[in-house]
Design an enzyme around this catalytic site. Structure first.
Site, PDB file in Angstrom:
ATOM      1  N   THR A 126       4.759  -3.963  -5.893  1.00  0.00           N
ATOM      2  CA  THR A 126       5.912  -3.075  -5.047  1.00  0.00           C
ATOM      3  C   THR A 126       6.455  -5.390  -4.495  1.00  0.00           C
ATOM      4  O   THR A 126       8.087  -5.279  -3.972  1.00  0.00           O
ATOM      5  CB  THR A 126       6.552  -2.397  -3.759  1.00  0.00           C
ATOM      6  OG1 THR A 126       6.161  -1.079  -5.003  1.00  0.00           O
ATOM      7  CG2 THR A 126       7.701  -2.039  -3.943  1.00  0.00           C
ATOM      8  N   GLY A 152      -5.302  -1.833  -3.594  1.00  0.00           N
ATOM      9  CA  GLY A 152      -5.642  -3.137  -4.500  1.00  0.00           C
ATOM     10  C   GLY A 152      -6.175  -4.123  -3.919  1.00  0.00           C
ATOM     11  O   GLY A 152      -6.630  -4.855  -3.666  1.00  0.00           O
ATOM     12  N   GLU A 186      -4.416  -7.244   4.942  1.00  0.00           N
ATOM     13  CA  GLU A 186      -2.466  -6.672   5.732  1.00  0.00           C
ATOM     14  C   GLU A 186      -2.809  -6.111   6.331  1.00  0.00           C
ATOM     15  O   GLU A 186      -1.699  -6.299   7.183  1.00  0.00           O
ATOM     16  CB  GLU A 186      -2.690  -5.223   3.509  1.00  0.00           C
ATOM     17  CG  GLU A 186      -2.558  -6.017   2.407  1.00  0.00           C
ATOM     18  CD  GLU A 186      -2.542  -4.649   1.627  1.00  0.00           C
ATOM     19  OE1 GLU A 186      -3.237  -3.757   1.886  1.00  0.00           O
ATOM     20  OE2 GLU A 186      -1.878  -4.799   0.689  1.00  0.00           O
TER      21      GLU A 186
HETATM   22  O1  LIG Z   1      -2.260  -1.689  -0.035  1.00  0.00           O
HETATM   23  C1  LIG Z   1      -1.833  -1.964  -0.991  1.00  0.00           C
HETATM   24  C2  LIG Z   1      -2.841  -2.720  -1.795  1.00  0.00           C
HETATM   25  O2  LIG Z   1      -4.277  -2.826  -1.362  1.00  0.00           O
HETATM   26  C3  LIG Z   1      -1.067  -2.231  -2.482  1.00  0.00           C
HETATM   27  O3  LIG Z   1       0.175  -2.114  -1.133  1.00  0.00           O
HETATM   28  C4  LIG Z   1      -0.748  -0.379  -2.065  1.00  0.00           C
HETATM   29  O4  LIG Z   1      -1.873  -0.114  -2.850  1.00  0.00           O
HETATM   30  C5  LIG Z   1       0.270  -0.272  -2.931  1.00  0.00           C
HETATM   31  O5  LIG Z   1       0.620  -0.646  -3.871  1.00  0.00           O
HETATM   32  P1  LIG Z   1       1.749  -0.527  -4.807  1.00  0.00           P
HETATM   33  O6  LIG Z   1       2.871  -1.286  -4.707  1.00  0.00           O
HETATM   34  O7  LIG Z   1       1.767  -1.591  -6.159  1.00  0.00           O
HETATM   35  O8  LIG Z   1       2.010   0.701  -5.277  1.00  0.00           O
END
Ligand SMILES: O=C(CO)[C@H](O)[C@H](O)COP(=O)(O)O
Length: 260
Positions: free
Chosen positions: A34, A104, A110
């Site tokens: 995203t 991810g 993060e």
């Molecule tokens: O926490 C994360 C990675 O560690 C991502 O922000 C989370 O998995 C959301 O990913 P996406 O925007 O592809 O749904």
């Protein structure tokens, strides 16, 4: 509007337009599928006019590549330990804006950037909008662990009642996923009784020696933007306010093909 990617784009555009101001000079960029739309919007008028004296801070390799490929000024959190706005995705968000993150495997960086930010904003498609964590995201709480301690933490999680913790294995790599920080990830599914109190669960997991960070972001997000397939965006705030956001500007810009 049909596809999930359009929903993600609208949520990202709405969040950037609402929360990134010209005076904001240090911006945290999250990870996942995203956040590319966050960078896309930041490279469009009027936001691009502020980029020459702005620094962008990554939450991992993918995030760094997004910043570099967009030609934005790359900084790091050790240069900028205080961030104006961090915008990031989420795997699931509950009614109180607590979030599961780490799908991810980027949750350590993060969470550092989320905590360093004056404003931490989540962007997601509507599939992530839940009442209780675990209702939609079934892969479990992502837990970053020191590699040598993974088996010990694994047993600790089982003793807490997690029936089937799983060391996250690589898909095109023999052996476990290794994070940007050189660590492993254990995904741990907990019952709803645990997930109804994410603060308590976070504390209990974080106190297990060998755990480096837990993908539960509790009480951190100021607001979350969810893009819906019907072209609308729902904004939710930590104080409980919910508001449909006019996403038409984002649609116009996207339609003009003003992509990075
Ligand atoms: O926490 C994360 C990675 O560690 C991502 O922000 C989370 O998995 C959301 O990913 P996406 O925007 O592809 O749904």
């Amino acid at each position: 509007m049909a596809v999930i990617s359009d929903a993600k784009r609208l949520a990202a555009y709405a969040a950037v337009d609402e929360h990134v101001k010209p005076q904001h000079k240090v911006i945290g960029i999250g990870s996942g599928s995203t956040v590319p739309y966050v960078v896309e919007r930041l490279c469009q008028p009027p936001h691009n006019n502020s980029n020459s004296d702005r620094w962008y801070i990554p939450t991992g390799f993918q995030s760094k590549e997004l910043i570099v490929k967009a030609g934005l000024n790359l900084g790091d959190v050790d240069q900028f330990p205080t961030i104006d706005v961090t915008i990031d995705g989420a795997d699931e968000v509950d009614d109180e804006l607590n979030a599961i993150k780490g799908g991810g495997a980027c949750q350590l960086r993060e969470k550092v950037l989320a905590e360093a930010a004056t404003h931490f904003i989540i962007v997601a498609d509507s599939r992530k909008d839940s009442k209780i964590l675990g209702h939609a995201w079934k892969q479990g709480v992502p837990i970053e662990v020191a590699p040598f301690a993974w088996a010990k933490v694994f047993v600790n999680l089982q003793k807490m009642g997690c029936e089937n913790p799983a060391l996250r294995m690589g898909k095109m790599k023999a052996g476990p996923v290794v994070t940007d920080n050189g660590n492993f990830v254990i995904d741990a599914v907990f019952s709803e009784s645990y997930m109804r109190d994410p603060a308590e669960l976070l504390h209990r997991i974080k106190m297990l020696t060998g755990v480096l960070e837990v993908g539960l972001f509790v009480g951190m997000a100021e607001a979350a933007y969810f893009g819906y397939p019907d072209g609308t965006v729902l904004a939710r705030w930590q104080d409980g306010r919910r508001q449909k956001v006019d996403a038409s500007k984002g649609l116009e810009i996207a339609a003009q093909g003003k992509k990075v």
